[in-house]
Structures are given as C-alpha cells and as structure tokens.
Write an enzyme that holds these catalytic residues in place. Structure first.
Site, mmCIF file in Angstrom:
data_model
loop_
_atom_site.group_PDB
_atom_site.id
_atom_site.type_symbol
_atom_site.label_atom_id
_atom_site.label_comp_id
_atom_site.label_asym_id
_atom_site.label_seq_id
_atom_site.Cartn_x
_atom_site.Cartn_y
_atom_site.Cartn_z
ATOM 1 C CG LEU A 1 -2.166 -0.809 1.233
ATOM 2 C CD1 LEU A 1 -2.751 -0.869 2.639
ATOM 3 C CD2 LEU A 1 -3.189 -0.217 0.276
ATOM 4 C CB SER A 2 1.104 4.220 -2.150
ATOM 5 O OG SER A 2 1.696 3.563 -3.243
ATOM 6 C CB ALA A 3 2.425 7.206 1.990
#
Length: 362
Positions: A63-65
């Site tokens: 998951l990206s930020a």
C-alpha cells in the site's frame, strides 16, 4: 524521517490530517477516503500502523502512503461514468475508492503482476461489499482485476478516460502509457522521479504537469525467457448492465432521494449536523520530497523558521483545546444505515428486499 502528515487514531482522523495538510482538497475525494477504512486492507497483525502516513509492504502486498493516494485521487479528477485503468492495482484499495466516485455506469479495471495479490484484492473487495455500511451510501463501480504485466496489454484494448500506474515508468515507456488514454483523458504516473499528470488534449497533443517529487520502484520488465513470446494481457470486456440491475440501481436511487427529503424536512433548514468531535489541530509542515525505497515511503520536511519559536505556544494551545473538549468527547452512536432500514420496511417479498440490498443481510 517520517510521513508527510501526523498519524491518526482512526480513519477519520487520518483524513482530517490529510485535509489539514491540503492533500485532500475536494469533497468527492474526501467522501471516498472516509467510506473505506484503510485498516481493512492490512493484515491483522499490522493494523496498528494503518493510520500512519507511511507505505506498507508485506511480501507482494503493498500500500502506498495516504498522502500519495490523496495526490493521485485529486490529480485524476474523477467523475461519475468515466472509465479507469489501474496499472499495478495491488490490494484494490485505490480501485475501490475510485469505484465509489465512478458510480454504476463507470468502468473500473486493474492489472496486477502477482496472482496472490489479485486473490488478496478480491477478498478485501468482497469484505467491503458484504460488511461496510458505507457501501449503501454509494452506487459502486466494482473493480475487475486481471493478472499480468501491464507492459504487455493487448494492443486492441479499449482506451480509458483515466489511467494510473503505481510503479516507476521508464522514459521509453511513456508513449506506451499515453496511448492507453482517450482524447481528454488523464494519466497519472511516476516519471523521472516525479509524480506526473498528463492530459491528452488531442490525438497527438499532451499537457504535462509535475505534481510531486517521488521515487518509486520501477516497473518490472516482461520476461520472455521461457517461451520467447509475449504474454498479452487481455483486459475485461466492458459489460452492459442487465435490465434487472438497472432496475435495482433506479429503485435504490429513488429510496435515497426519499430518505434525503425526509432528513431535510426533519432538520428544517437542512444544515449539517455539527461534527461529533473537535479534533486536535495539526500543524502543517511543508514537504520537500517523498521517497520510496523498496516501495517504502519516507518524507523529508522543510521546517518553517517560526516552528521552533511557536512550538511551546502550539503545545499550550493544544493542551487548552483538549481540556476544553474533554466533557463533550463522548463515544458516538454507531451510524444508522437508513437505506437498509427503509428497504427492510417496504411491503415487498423478502427475496426482493435482499436483492435490493445486494444480499448483504446481517
């Protein structure tokens, strides 16, 4: 080193912080972020980190930020009925938020390299549809995922209104990505260490805008060592809604309008209810770069010269605010699913009620 915004205690507080820092700027994007709890896309043992503004990686799951997803959602300028292609769709978190905005007549496709991540995404999508009350607040464009390398998409595939690529794109693949767009479409991708927004203004005309300095892990190049042949990725066909499904959409829409009218009548002037909590103020900081290292995100900040001088004052202000709000910070009542209650109260056969609720009876 850390995230671009302060950590939240829950999903709503994370969104409050993203709004405060101007990463979330529009109501549609805010609604989508609030509707889907980021923690639901984490494995159970890692959920304590879900509301930090950091990327998360476990095996092939990534998951990206939140600040990255916020900038992407805002840059895509999503509208109901558009078609969307997510290259490197991962857990499906972004695709599901996009689906809440696209609505029932949009197209929502994803391509993911790892088959285990596709299975994970399908499990999370099923969990959202079956358990989240937020689902009934929207008409959802359900994502469809296919396994494959996004650099091997079949050349006869349809073009899309919106495209996002979640891995670093090499300069030699820029035109390949652009050709996935319809005229008037928007492509968002990491290009030359910048999150870049490209708008197709004509058959051979483009407008490019650099959004944010980033460093993503690069796209994985196709490997033809086994057969020497390309393994073309065939995207899902654009399905036509059945008459039965169109009827469900229309009935649910009518019921929602009735609920809205009833709510307006009860509230008189229709003003929004005051917020349940007065949340702690978050001091904004200007961010210089966001860096992905093996798909982990870090952000370096540039502090304002006045930050140190005002630090003690900010702490005193925050302490005073917390003291003032202590008596009113009561645990809120669980939200009411008015659509579900209204459908179950209708003089209809139970199978029809359950159909209108997508068989989500609890």
């Amino acid at each position: 080193m850390g995230g671009a915004v302060s950590a939240g205690e829950d999903n709503d507080e994370l969104i409050d912080n993203l709004k405060e820092a101007q990463y979330i700027r529009t109501e549609l994007v805010e609604q989508a972020f609030r509707a889907i709890d980021r923690a639901d896309y984490y494995l159970e043992e890692f959920k304590d980190n879900a509301y930090k503004d950091l990327a998360w990686k476990h095996g092939n799951i990534h998951l990206s930020a939140p600040c990255i997803y916020s900038e992407v959602m805002e840059a895509l300028d999503l509208q109901p009925g558009l078609s969307f292609l997510n290259l490197g769709s991962g857990t499906g978190y972004l695709s599901s938020m996009v689906g809440l905005i696209l609505g029932p007549f949009g197209v929502n496709h994803g391509v993911e390299l790892h088959s285990d991540v596709i299975e994970y995404a399908k499990q999370k999508l099923d969990f959202f549809i079956k358990t989240s009350d937020s689902f009934d607040k929207f008409e959802f464009c359900e994502p469809s995922f296919v396994t494959g390398n996004c650099l091997e998409i079949s050349p006869d595939c349809t073009q899309y209104d919106r495209v996002y690529c979640g891995a670093g794109v090499q300069k030699e693949h820029e035109d390949y990505m652009k050709n996935l767009l319809k005229v008037g479409g928007i492509l968002v991708m990491p290009l030359e260490e910048k999150l870049t927004k490209i708008t197709r203004t004509g058959p051979s005309a483009w407008e490019t805008k650099k959004i944010l300095a980033v460093s993503f892990a690069p796209l994985i190049q196709p490997n033809h060592a086994d057969s020497g042949k390309s393994r073309l990725v065939h995207l899902p066909p654009v399905a036509v809604r059945s008459l039965q499904d169109l009827a469900r959409i229309a009935i649910r829409g009518t019921i929602k309008k009735i609920i809205h009218q009833e709510t307006m009548s009860k509230n008189g002037n229709g003003l929004k209810n005051p917020p349940r909590f007065k949340r702690r103020r978050v001091r904004r900081r200007r961010m210089e770069t966001i860096v992905f290292l093996d798909k982990e995100v870090f952000a370096s900040r540039i502090s304002n010269p006045s930050d140190d001088n005002n630090n003690s004052e900010d702490i005193e202000d925050e302490a005073r605010e917390e003291e003032e709000t202590k008596p009113s910070e009561l645990k809120p009542d669980p939200p009411v699913n008015f659509l579900r209650e209204k459908v179950l109260s209708l003089p209809l056969p139970d199978p029809l009620k359950y159909y209108l609720l997508y068989y989500r009876e609890k």
